[in-house]
Design an enzyme around this catalytic site. Structure first.
Site, PDB file in Angstrom:
ATOM      1  N   ILE A   1       0.831  -1.190   0.000  1.00 39.98           N
ATOM      2  CA  ILE A   1       0.000   0.000   0.000  1.00 39.98           C
ATOM      3  C   ILE A   1       0.878   1.257   0.000  1.00 39.98           C
ATOM      4  O   ILE A   1       2.044   1.199   0.395  1.00 39.98           O
ATOM      5  CB  ILE A   1      -0.957  -0.043   1.226  1.00 39.98           C
ATOM      6  N   CYS A   2       0.315   2.344  -0.477  1.00 40.90           N
ATOM      7  CA  CYS A   2       0.900   3.682  -0.387  1.00 40.90           C
ATOM      8  C   CYS A   2       2.118   3.825  -1.311  1.00 40.90           C
ATOM      9  O   CYS A   2       2.032   3.572  -2.502  1.00 40.90           O
ATOM     10  CB  CYS A   2       1.219   3.997   1.070  1.00 40.90           C
ATOM     11  N   ALA A   3       3.259   4.207  -0.758  1.00 45.48           N
ATOM     12  CA  ALA A   3       4.463   4.413  -1.565  1.00 45.48           C
ATOM     13  C   ALA A   3       5.153   3.104  -1.932  1.00 45.48           C
ATOM     14  O   ALA A   3       5.967   3.065  -2.849  1.00 45.48           O
ATOM     15  CB  ALA A   3       5.448   5.301  -0.803  1.00 45.48           C
TER      16      ALA A   3
ATOM     17  N   TYR B   1       0.134   5.305  -3.832  1.00 46.94           N
ATOM     18  CA  TYR B   1      -0.091   6.692  -3.446  1.00 46.94           C
ATOM     19  C   TYR B   1      -0.201   7.521  -4.730  1.00 46.94           C
ATOM     20  O   TYR B   1       0.609   7.346  -5.652  1.00 46.94           O
ATOM     21  CB  TYR B   1       1.058   7.191  -2.561  1.00 46.94           C
TER      22      TYR B   1
END
Length: 191
Positions: free
Chosen positions: A103-105, A125
């Site tokens: 998830i995210c970066a 992200y």
């Protein structure tokens, strides 16, 4: 047989993404192990929250799991990216058919940087969109061909965890966990 999940933690990882995922998978009856990528169990997250990991990398390196999960956070993702032992573990797990989730970066910083899933569709992200070859704008996305689950950030942590539950167990299990929560509008409830 109980499904087994491994959540890796690194200094600088995003605490909301880590803890939300651990909590929701546990609610679904999945056995969750959270381990530091180093030999220090004390992990300082991106906003200063300290999590005491259950295990260290060496304690889980030779164990089998149904899913390996990497939370985001810029510094956490960089630490994941720079851990050669983690990259080796991810490659081995992928070859063995284990579901990988990030998830995210982390999708951009780890998967794209190391070209781990060159043709997979993924999200991350929003500011990493230009670095992801096959971008999906979904809050959480499962590329079934590559057994890869990705999500966008702290605000999509519930989506991410429910998607992992759906993939590992089924929609009914995801719906049961979702029913325990007061979901904001926009999060898939699996009902």
């Amino acid at each position: 047989m109980t499904k087994q999940a491994l959540v890796f933690l690194s200094n600088g990882c995003e605490e909301t993404e880590a803890v939300t995922t651990i909590d929701l998978l546990t609610r679904a009856g999945i056995k969750v192990t959270y381990a530091s990528i180093t030999e220090d169990k004390k992990v300082e997250c991106s906003r200063g929250v300290t999590i005491l990991a259950q295990k260290t990398f060496s304690e889980v390196d030779n164990l089998d799991f149904d899913v390996i999960i990497l939370p985001g956070g810029l510094i956490g993702a960089e630490n994941f990216r720079d851990s050669q032992q983690l990259i080796k573990k991810l490659k081995q797990a992928h070859q063995a058919g284990v579901v990988i989730a990030a998830i995210c970066a982390t999708p951009a910083m780890v998967f794209q940087h190391h070209n781990l899933f060159p043709n997979a569709y993924m999200t991350g992200y929003p500011t990493t969109k230009d670095t992801i070859k096959n971008w999906k704008s979904d809050r959480a996305y499962f590329d079934a061909q590559y057994k890869l689950i990705t999500s966008q950030g702290p605000g999509t942590s519930i989506d991410f965890a429910l998607k992992i539950i759906d993939v590992l167990l089924d929609k009914k299990a995801a719906a049961e966990v979702a029913a325990q929560l007061v979901l904001p509008q926009g999060i898939k409830s699996y009902q």
